[in-house]
Design a protein around this motif. Structure first.
Motif, PDB file in Angstrom:
ATOM      1  N   SER A1047       0.854  -1.181   0.000  1.00 42.42           N
ATOM      2  CA  SER A1047       0.000   0.000   0.000  1.00 42.42           C
ATOM      3  C   SER A1047       0.892   1.234   0.000  1.00 42.42           C
ATOM      4  CB  SER A1047      -0.917  -0.005   1.232  1.00 42.42           C
ATOM      5  OG  SER A1047      -1.802   1.087   1.173  1.00 42.42           O
ATOM      6  N   LEU A1048       0.368   2.354  -0.511  1.00 44.35           N
ATOM      7  CA  LEU A1048       1.124   3.605  -0.571  1.00 44.35           C
ATOM      8  C   LEU A1048       0.625   4.578   0.483  1.00 44.35           C
ATOM      9  CD1 LEU A1048       1.233   4.129  -4.431  1.00 44.35           C
ATOM     10  CD2 LEU A1048       3.233   3.957  -2.971  1.00 44.35           C
ATOM     11  N   HIS A1049       1.549   5.207   1.196  1.00 45.49           N
ATOM     12  CA  HIS A1049       1.172   6.234   2.178  1.00 45.49           C
ATOM     13  C   HIS A1049       2.406   7.079   2.501  1.00 45.49           C
ATOM     14  CE1 HIS A1049      -0.510   8.290   5.573  1.00 45.49           C
ATOM     15  NE2 HIS A1049       0.354   7.734   6.419  1.00 45.49           N
ATOM     16  N   ASN A1050       2.226   8.409   2.426  1.00 46.45           N
ATOM     17  CA  ASN A1050       3.302   9.338   2.780  1.00 46.45           C
ATOM     18  C   ASN A1050       4.607   9.049   2.038  1.00 46.45           C
ATOM     19  OD1 ASN A1050       1.907  11.014   4.414  1.00 46.45           O
ATOM     20  ND2 ASN A1050       2.727  10.242   6.353  1.00 46.45           N
ATOM     21  N   ASP A1051       4.502   8.818   0.721  1.00 46.15           N
ATOM     22  CA  ASP A1051       5.685   8.539  -0.107  1.00 46.15           C
ATOM     23  C   ASP A1051       6.470   7.333   0.380  1.00 46.15           C
ATOM     24  OD1 ASP A1051       5.166  10.623  -1.850  1.00 46.15           O
ATOM     25  OD2 ASP A1051       6.235  12.068  -0.600  1.00 46.15           O
ATOM     26  N   CYS A1052       5.764   6.423   1.025  1.00 40.74           N
ATOM     27  CA  CYS A1052       6.385   5.165   1.455  1.00 40.74           C
ATOM     28  C   CYS A1052       5.528   3.996   1.005  1.00 40.74           C
ATOM     29  CB  CYS A1052       6.537   5.124   2.976  1.00 40.74           C
ATOM     30  SG  CYS A1052       7.871   6.159   3.594  1.00 40.74           S
ATOM     31  N   LEU A1053       6.181   2.866   0.827  1.00 42.07           N
ATOM     32  CA  LEU A1053       5.470   1.633   0.530  1.00 42.07           C
ATOM     33  C   LEU A1053       5.356   0.809   1.806  1.00 42.07           C
ATOM     34  CD1 LEU A1053       6.990   0.473  -2.875  1.00 42.07           C
ATOM     35  CD2 LEU A1053       4.585   0.911  -2.437  1.00 42.07           C
ATOM     36  N   TRP A1054       4.137   0.403   2.114  1.00 45.25           N
ATOM     37  CA  TRP A1054       3.888  -0.443   3.280  1.00 45.25           C
ATOM     38  C   TRP A1054       3.684  -1.861   2.762  1.00 45.25           C
ATOM     39  CZ3 TRP A1054       2.757   1.733   8.401  1.00 45.25           C
ATOM     40  CH2 TRP A1054       2.987   3.119   8.454  1.00 45.25           C
ATOM     41  N   CYS A1055       4.531  -2.747   3.185  1.00 48.88           N
ATOM     42  CA  CYS A1055       4.568  -4.099   2.615  1.00 48.88           C
ATOM     43  C   CYS A1055       4.207  -5.124   3.689  1.00 48.88           C
ATOM     44  CB  CYS A1055       5.958  -4.411   2.054  1.00 48.88           C
ATOM     45  SG  CYS A1055       6.562  -3.156   0.914  1.00 48.88           S
ATOM     46  N   CYS A1056       3.193  -5.918   3.388  1.00 47.73           N
ATOM     47  CA  CYS A1056       2.752  -6.964   4.318  1.00 47.73           C
ATOM     48  C   CYS A1056       3.439  -8.269   3.936  1.00 47.73           C
ATOM     49  CB  CYS A1056       1.230  -7.111   4.240  1.00 47.73           C
ATOM     50  SG  CYS A1056       0.568  -8.352   5.347  1.00 47.73           S
ATOM     51  N   THR A1057       4.380  -8.697   4.775  1.00 46.85           N
ATOM     52  CA  THR A1057       5.076  -9.966   4.529  1.00 46.85           C
ATOM     53  C   THR A1057       4.489 -11.018   5.460  1.00 46.85           C
ATOM     54  OG1 THR A1057       6.804  -9.663   6.178  1.00 46.85           O
ATOM     55  CG2 THR A1057       7.158  -8.638   4.021  1.00 46.85           C
ATOM     56  N   GLY A1058       5.020 -12.197   5.389  1.00 48.18           N
ATOM     57  CA  GLY A1058       4.463 -13.297   6.175  1.00 48.18           C
ATOM     58  C   GLY A1058       4.417 -13.029   7.662  1.00 48.18           C
ATOM     59  N   HIS A1059       5.474 -12.417   8.222  1.00 48.01           N
ATOM     60  CA  HIS A1059       5.549 -12.311   9.675  1.00 48.01           C
ATOM     61  C   HIS A1059       5.717 -10.882  10.168  1.00 48.01           C
ATOM     62  CE1 HIS A1059       5.707 -16.625   9.732  1.00 48.01           C
ATOM     63  NE2 HIS A1059       6.749 -16.613   8.917  1.00 48.01           N
ATOM     64  N   SER A1060       5.707  -9.904   9.255  1.00 48.36           N
ATOM     65  CA  SER A1060       5.851  -8.515   9.704  1.00 48.36           C
ATOM     66  C   SER A1060       5.325  -7.556   8.661  1.00 48.36           C
ATOM     67  CB  SER A1060       7.331  -8.204   9.994  1.00 48.36           C
ATOM     68  OG  SER A1060       8.092  -8.318   8.798  1.00 48.36           O
ATOM     69  N   LEU A1061       5.118  -6.311   9.083  1.00 54.96           N
ATOM     70  CA  LEU A1061       4.725  -5.231   8.203  1.00 54.96           C
ATOM     71  C   LEU A1061       5.930  -4.318   8.042  1.00 54.96           C
ATOM     72  CD1 LEU A1061       2.233  -4.073   6.696  1.00 54.96           C
ATOM     73  CD2 LEU A1061       1.849  -2.618   8.663  1.00 54.96           C
ATOM     74  N   VAL A1062       6.422  -4.175   6.806  1.00 55.53           N
ATOM     75  CA  VAL A1062       7.657  -3.444   6.568  1.00 55.53           C
ATOM     76  C   VAL A1062       7.331  -2.136   5.843  1.00 55.53           C
ATOM     77  CG1 VAL A1062       9.932  -3.516   5.481  1.00 55.53           C
ATOM     78  CG2 VAL A1062       8.911  -5.616   6.387  1.00 55.53           C
ATOM     79  N   VAL A1063       7.887  -1.035   6.312  1.00 53.25           N
ATOM     80  CA  VAL A1063       7.719   0.263   5.667  1.00 53.25           C
ATOM     81  C   VAL A1063       9.044   0.623   5.004  1.00 53.25           C
ATOM     82  CG1 VAL A1063       7.037   2.668   5.980  1.00 53.25           C
ATOM     83  CG2 VAL A1063       6.108   0.902   7.506  1.00 53.25           C
ATOM     84  N   VAL A1064       8.987   0.889   3.679  1.00 52.99           N
ATOM     85  CA  VAL A1064      10.203   1.245   2.939  1.00 52.99           C
ATOM     86  C   VAL A1064       9.917   2.490   2.109  1.00 52.99           C
ATOM     87  CG1 VAL A1064      11.071  -1.126   2.803  1.00 52.99           C
ATOM     88  CG2 VAL A1064       9.596  -0.262   0.996  1.00 52.99           C
ATOM     89  N   THR A1065      10.975   3.198   1.723  1.00 55.11           N
ATOM     90  CA  THR A1065      10.824   4.340   0.834  1.00 55.11           C
ATOM     91  C   THR A1065      10.563   3.838  -0.574  1.00 55.11           C
ATOM     92  OG1 THR A1065      13.170   4.426   0.276  1.00 55.11           O
ATOM     93  CG2 THR A1065      12.465   5.648   2.244  1.00 55.11           C
ATOM     94  N   MET A1066      10.230   4.775  -1.477  1.00 56.64           N
ATOM     95  CA  MET A1066       9.965   4.400  -2.861  1.00 56.64           C
ATOM     96  C   MET A1066      11.200   3.816  -3.537  1.00 56.64           C
ATOM     97  SD  MET A1066       6.858   5.044  -3.176  1.00 56.64           S
ATOM     98  CE  MET A1066       5.487   6.111  -3.497  1.00 56.64           C
TER      99      MET A1066
END
Length: 1206
Positions: A1047-1066
């Protein structure tokens, strides 16, 4: 001396090595014994000289006019090659003459001046009749000016130039080549399924009256032995080819030899079907000598039969209404180019004049194809109603029963042909050809609804009324009706043949006006560069280089939306690079077809290229990711092996006893019902008190009962005043015998909505009850003298008086049927699902057939096995919770017509657009529904009817869908491909193949122009795509597997992986990682998440868990707040709607597992509403403009529910 055709290029080498045509070039120097042109396979060299001079060769005292005619050459496998022959005359000199390209000394020739015919024949794999005629016309102008010893070289150069012209790929791009003095156009086929049209399709309409055209089409459809005759050899092939094109996509499968020379006349004695052509001089000879032939005289526009066969050959008529419409449409055509061009200034340029004529011809060809296709769709449209796709069965007997009595002979003969059998195979294989597209585009709204509500076929009130008002309705009846006197049904007076220049008045035929609305699709041209001589290797390479340069320049001038043209340029450039031997560059161009138009991808050519690559080319390809993926796909893709059961079977009644599984298959094949669960109940009903198997006699009796009831419903005569009381889409499904009731004597009729009485002896209508208003149904007896008469009593909500009918022996059955319909209607209202009524109708009609089959004391008990909804209502009454009932608006079934429900994997809503370029229905909002194995069904969201019935995107499970722009829907699949669907054409002709694992998420960044789409795959890869160019603009790899969504929010990508939610830059730089620590598990698997920026909340759901976790976006370091969902066993999906979170999953309701939706209040973080949505898990949710939410169920139910958002 008489055999002066050029045959130098037709010599074969004695040993034919494997051809790798990119490894050698036409300009390479070769030894004196080698030939530089190979002949097309399958060309009969012995017969070719005869066909070049079909009327024989005569030495003339003076030169005759140049003459061009056309050939079709068929090999033993049925593959066709095409020839265009130009004859011209040259003076015969005293010194020498030519034999097969060599000069010979002939001192004995008379010195008198004589002229000898020469023939030049161009053979091609494609029917470029007009184009090659233009080419040969240009050649003749040069040959007449050159000396005898120069002729051979001119022809060789001409052949070499033609061989260097690539064939245009299917689509809108035509190629132009300068042959001096003419600019020759080589047209492309419209699409891969269509033929190349390079002839004037109106020629038969100038030679024959429309009635005769229909007669000839019927002869071809019924696969007669047909011989065309004309005094003009050229017309034989052109006219025959036109008729073959008229019948596309049906294909003539038999011998096709449109020109027979005088020495080949014995061919017409062949016993099998054929289509041949002879000179008119042989007409009487053929008519007297051969039996059973259809003789078509082109010059006089006549169709006759050969000797002693007038009684043997019965050429049936095309169905009357279709014939009438066809004739009126043909007569409305304007077939005079002078009228069209009259207002234009005279062309001072030859090529400009030809271009004007070509444009006029293209428009006329398009109209003629449209008219002929409308005829075919009218003839065969209802065939699909009698096909069983699962078992590949066609019920020809039932189809024939639906045809008018006067049309029976036509359909009987057509249905028994190879042509029709191939047509059936194409329907069963789901081929989307011209027929399928027109069938889809012209279906009525009623047909769309019928495809959703799969119920037994019955005529609606509207159809019955229109049938009565039609003067031809007497012919449109079942076969059992006696044949009417066809002399009494006179065809309306038709206007005279349009031989004048006036436009015909077609006001009497509404549909004919639609012909003029048909406009050909826009076409584009690309000019092939000049070919320089002599044709040495350097000149050929220079030509290829020039061609690639021009193609590259044309590509650079295209906008990002011109993918259709771009694909054609990629194809052509790849083809030329193959000829240059630049295999890797060619493969890259062909690989780009995935992103532009996968429909023209040359799979066979690419496979042969890959197999012939050298070791160094392999090593280089391995270092290029795009090529590595392409090569893997091409080599791993299994060849299409023909299925053992690919043939179409005709439905036959069984001859052996049937266990349950065989019985299910037989009933599905019969077309009575498809749903396997209902057939299981039918099996139980027919085997009550017997061994669990069905004997052939019982099946035959059941099938006969069902079909007789269906036939009786077709024959029901309803008074005209009923249209004021019934809905236009109501059908009468059951009619009782004449009985006494407390409202008069008459017949009780049952539709899907109500019961009413048809009074005896007078036209009238007495309403008994609508199923919605029934309060009670009783089966009692009434004493009459010493008798007790079985009576049905029906009490309704609105009326105090109870309806009573002395149904006698029918009473028990009607009691069962009315209760089942009442229960079905109650369930339909409670669940907002009209499918329940259709299922109840099927149950009722099966009960009726079971009672008619068994005719025993236990028949009613057996029929009660099918009273499923009545039993459900009495044994397991399950009230729909009030909140659910108030929020639920409607239910639809994307699996309608399937043998079992299918899980709804993904839903996508796309809003409507008011685009003047679109069709009205294309501008409506749509609901895209992904089922198993890549099936996608599209609903019109303005009416919830099916817009596009099931097309495929690959063969794997769909994981995600998104609307990338208003004309593109992107579909992420388990097979690692992103499929791009064109919203306007409803076709999937583009694929993105850069991922290496299942595509699990797609998200659009709308703020940017052009917009970008981010995609993720299970292996942790994230790609950013430019929507206009379909190129990857950035990519990065997460160090985690099991990447489920982004998902996109605040110029970051929020990524749902198997065991965690990871927030990364574009750019892929790590920002945050969120985990849920459970005291019971080492780690919890995350399933879905939603962001609410305005509330600064992050909602997360976990797999196999009934808790939701809410983080504050202000401080992600703080532990999340946990909210428990009462009566929830698992969560499967979650979406945000306005300021609510809707959570789909599974839980208990009234003690039973059900699919549930929990609507969360984000302020209080509690459950606001609990909706009992489905009988199976809620698999997916989507929002429709924040006004409605749509939920899809698992495979046990397979339905979609539409919910109102507060």
């Amino acid at each position: 001396m008489l055999s002066k055709t050029r045959r130098r290029s037709f010599r074969k080498k004695r040993e034919k090595p494997r051809i790798e045509y990119w490894k050698s070039h036409p300009g390479d120097s070769k030894g004196p014994d080698s030939e530089d042109v190979t002949i097309p396979g399958g060309v009969d060299l012995l017969a070719l000289p005869q066909l070049c001079f079909p009327g024989g060769v005569c030495v003339a005292p003076e030169p005759k006019e140049d003459y061009i005619h056309f050939l079709v050459l068929t090999d033993v496998c049925g593959n066709r090659t095409y020839g265009v022959v130009a004859q011209y005359y040259r003076p015969l000199h005293d010194e020498y003459c030519f034999y097969n390209g060599k000069t010979h000394w002939e001192p004995s020739v008379s010195s008198a001046r004589r002229f000898v015919p020469f023939a030049v024949c161009v053979v091609s794999r494609f029917p470029y009749y007009n184009s090659l005629k233009d080419c040969l016309s240009c050649l003749l102008t040069h040959l007449k000016l050159c000396k005898d010893f120069e002729v051979d070289n001119h022809i060789k150069d001409f052949a070499a130039r033609l061989s260097l012209i690539p064939c245009p790929p299917p689509g809108p791009l035509h190629l132009i080549f300068n042959m001096k003095p003419l600019q020759v156009v080589f047209p492309s086929r419209a699409d891969p399924e269509s033929p190349i049209i390079d002839l004037d399709l109106h020629l038969p309409l100038l030679c024959f009256r429309p009635e005769k055209v229909l007669q000839i089409l019927t002869c071809i459809l019924t696969e007669q032995r047909i011989v065309f005759f004309s005094s003009d050899w050229a017309l034989l092939t052109l006219i025959a080819e036109c008729f073959v094109v008229y019948l596309h996509p049906l294909q003539w499968q038999h011998t096709f030899v449109p020109i027979l020379s005088g020495q080949m006349l014995d061919f017409v004695m062949a016993p099998t079907s054929f289509l041949m052509g002879c000179h008119l001089d042989h007409f009487e000879e053929v008519r007297k000598e051969a039996d059973g032939l259809i003789l078509i005289d082109i010059d006089h526009g006549s169709v006759t039969c050969s000797k002693s066969s007038d009684n043997d050959i019965d050429i049936p008529d095309v169905p009357l209404l279709l014939a009438q419409t066809f004739i009126q449409r043909v007569q409305s055509l304007q077939m005079h180019p002078d009228l069209h061009l009259a207002h234009l200034s005279s062309s001072t340029d030859l090529n400009e004049g030809l271009a004007r004529r070509r444009a006029w011809q293209q428009t006329l060809n398009c109209k003629i194809q449209h008219i002929s296709l409308q005829l075919l769709v009218g003839i065969f449209r209802e065939v699909k109603n009698h096909l069983n796709y699962e078992h590949r069965v066609f019920n020809s007997e039932e189809f024939l029963k639906t045809r008018a009595a006067g049309d029976q002979q036509f359909y009987k003969q057509v249905l028994d042909t190879y042509m029709f059998h191939s047509f059936l195979k194409a329907r069963l294989n789901g081929r989307m050809d011209a027929f399928a597209r027109m069938d889809l585009d012209t279906q009525s709204e009623e047909d769309r609804i019928d495809r959703m509500l799969i119920s037994p076929r019955r005529p609606t009130v509207e159809k019955m009324t229109s049938r009565k008002s039609s003067p031809l309705h007497v012919t449109h009846r079942r076969m059992v009706v006696s044949m009417p006197n066809l002399q009494d049904i006179s065809l309306p007076e038709l206007p005279p043949r349009n031989s004048s220049l006036r436009i015909m008045d077609t006001s009497s035929c509404k549909s004919s006006s639609s012909v003029f609305k048909v406009t050909p699709k826009s076409t584009y041209t690309f000019k092939i560069p000049e070919i320089h001589f002599p044709l040495m290797n350097q000149c050929v390479q220079a030509y290829y280089t020039d061609l690639i340069t021009l193609l590259s320049k044309a590509m650079s001038l295209l906008g990002p939306g011109d993918s259709l043209l771009l694909a054609r340029y990629f194809y052509l450039r790849g083809l030329i690079q193959v000829m240059q031997g630049q295999l890797l560059s060619a493969l890259l161009d062909f690989q780009n077809l995935y992103k532009t138009d996968i429909g023209i991808f040359p799979a066979d050519l690419v496979k042969s290229m890959v197999e012939s690559m050298s070791a160094s080319e392999w090593a280089q390809a391995e270092r290029t990711p795009e090529l590595r993926r392409l090569i893997t796909e091409v080599l791993d893709k299994p060849g299409e092996t023909p299925k053992a059961d690919d043939a179409v079977k005709n439905f036959e009644l069984p001859k052996k006893h049937m266990q349950l599984n065989d019985f299910v298959k037989r009933v599905q094949e019969s077309g009575i019902v498809k749903d396997a669960v209902i057939i299981h109940r039918l099996f139980d009903a027919l085997t009550v008190g017997h061994e669990k198997q069905i004997d052939p006699e019982t099946f035959r009796d059941f099938y006969t009962c069902w079909k007789e009831t269906e036939a009786e419903a077709q024959e029901v005569s309803l008074p005209a005043l009923l249209t004021d009381h019934l809905d236009k889409n109501e059908c009468v499904y059951k009619l009782s015998s004449s009985v006494k009731t407390n409202r008069g004597v008459g017949k009780i009729a049952m539709t899907q909505k109500r019961l009413f009485l048809l009074p005896e002896g007078r036209p009238g209508y007495v309403e008994i009850a609508t199923f919605r208003n029934i309060e009670e149904v009783k089966n009692t007896t009434v004493a009459f003298l010493l008798l007790k008469i079985p009576t049905l009593k029906i009490k309704t909500v609105a009326k105090k008086e109870v309806f009573e009918a002395n149904l006698k022996s029918e009473c028990d059955l009607w009691h069962l049927m009315v209760k089942e319909m009442w229960a079905g209607k109650k369930l339909a209202d409670d669940h907002k699902d009209p499918q329940y009524v259709q299922q109840a109708l099927t149950n009722v009609l099966l009960m009726d057939a079971v009672v008619g089959t068994l005719q025993s004391p236990s028949a009613i008990y057996a029929a009660s096995k099918l009273a499923y909804f009545d039993k459900m209502r009495s044994e397991m009454p399950m009230a729909v919770p009030k909140t659910t009932s108030e929020t639920l608006k409607h239910k639809i079934n994307p699996s309608a017509g399937e043998t079992a429900p299918q899980a709804v994997d993904v839903l996508l809503y796309t809003p409507g657009r008011l685009d003047p370029a679109e069709k009205v229905e294309d501008a409506h909002p749509k609901l895209w529904c992904a089922l198993n194995e890549g099936k996608v069904v599209v609903f019109d969201a303005s009416s919830w009817t099916i817009h596009q019935h099931c097309f495929k995107v690959g063969a794997s499970k769909v994981n995600c869908m998104v609307m990338a722009e208003h004309s593109q829907v992107w579909v992420g699949s388990e097979d690692s491909v992103i499929y791009i669907i064109n919203v306007h054409s409803m076709s999937c002709n583009k694929q993105l193949t850069d991922h290496r694992a299942a595509v699990t998420g797609l998200v659009v960044q709308n703020g940017k122009k052009p917009s970008e789409v981010y995609s993720c795959s299970l292996d942790g890869t994230v790609l950013a795509w430019n929507v206009s160019t379909l190129r990857v603009t950035s990519r990065f790899q997460l160090p985690y597997g099991d990447l489920m969504s982004i998902s996109l929010h605040n110029d970051c990508l929020w990524c749902c992986t198997g065991h965690s939610l990871v927030v990364v830059t574009m750019q892929g730089f790590h920002r945050h990682e969120l985990k849920i620590n459970s005291p019971y598990k080492a780690s919890t698997s995350l399933l879905a998440f939603q962001l609410l920026p305005e509330k600064e909340q992050l909602w997360v759901a976990c797999a196999g868990c009934s808790d939701l976790y809410i983080w504050s976006l202000k401080d992600l370091g703080q532990p999340p707040r946990k909210t428990h969902l009462q009566d929830c066993t698992e969560v499967s999906c979650m979406i945000r709607v306005k300021r609510q979170i809707w959570v789909g999953g599974r839980g208990l309701s009234q003690g039973k597992p059900r699919g549930k939706i929990f609507v969360m209040d984000v302020e209080k973080m509690t459950v606001e509403k609990e909706l009992v949505a489905h009988s199976d898990t809620v698999k997916t949710l989507c929002s429709a403009e924040d006004r409605y939410v749509l939920s899809g169920a698992g495979h046990e139910e397979g339905k979609i529910a539409i919910w109102k958002v507060e």
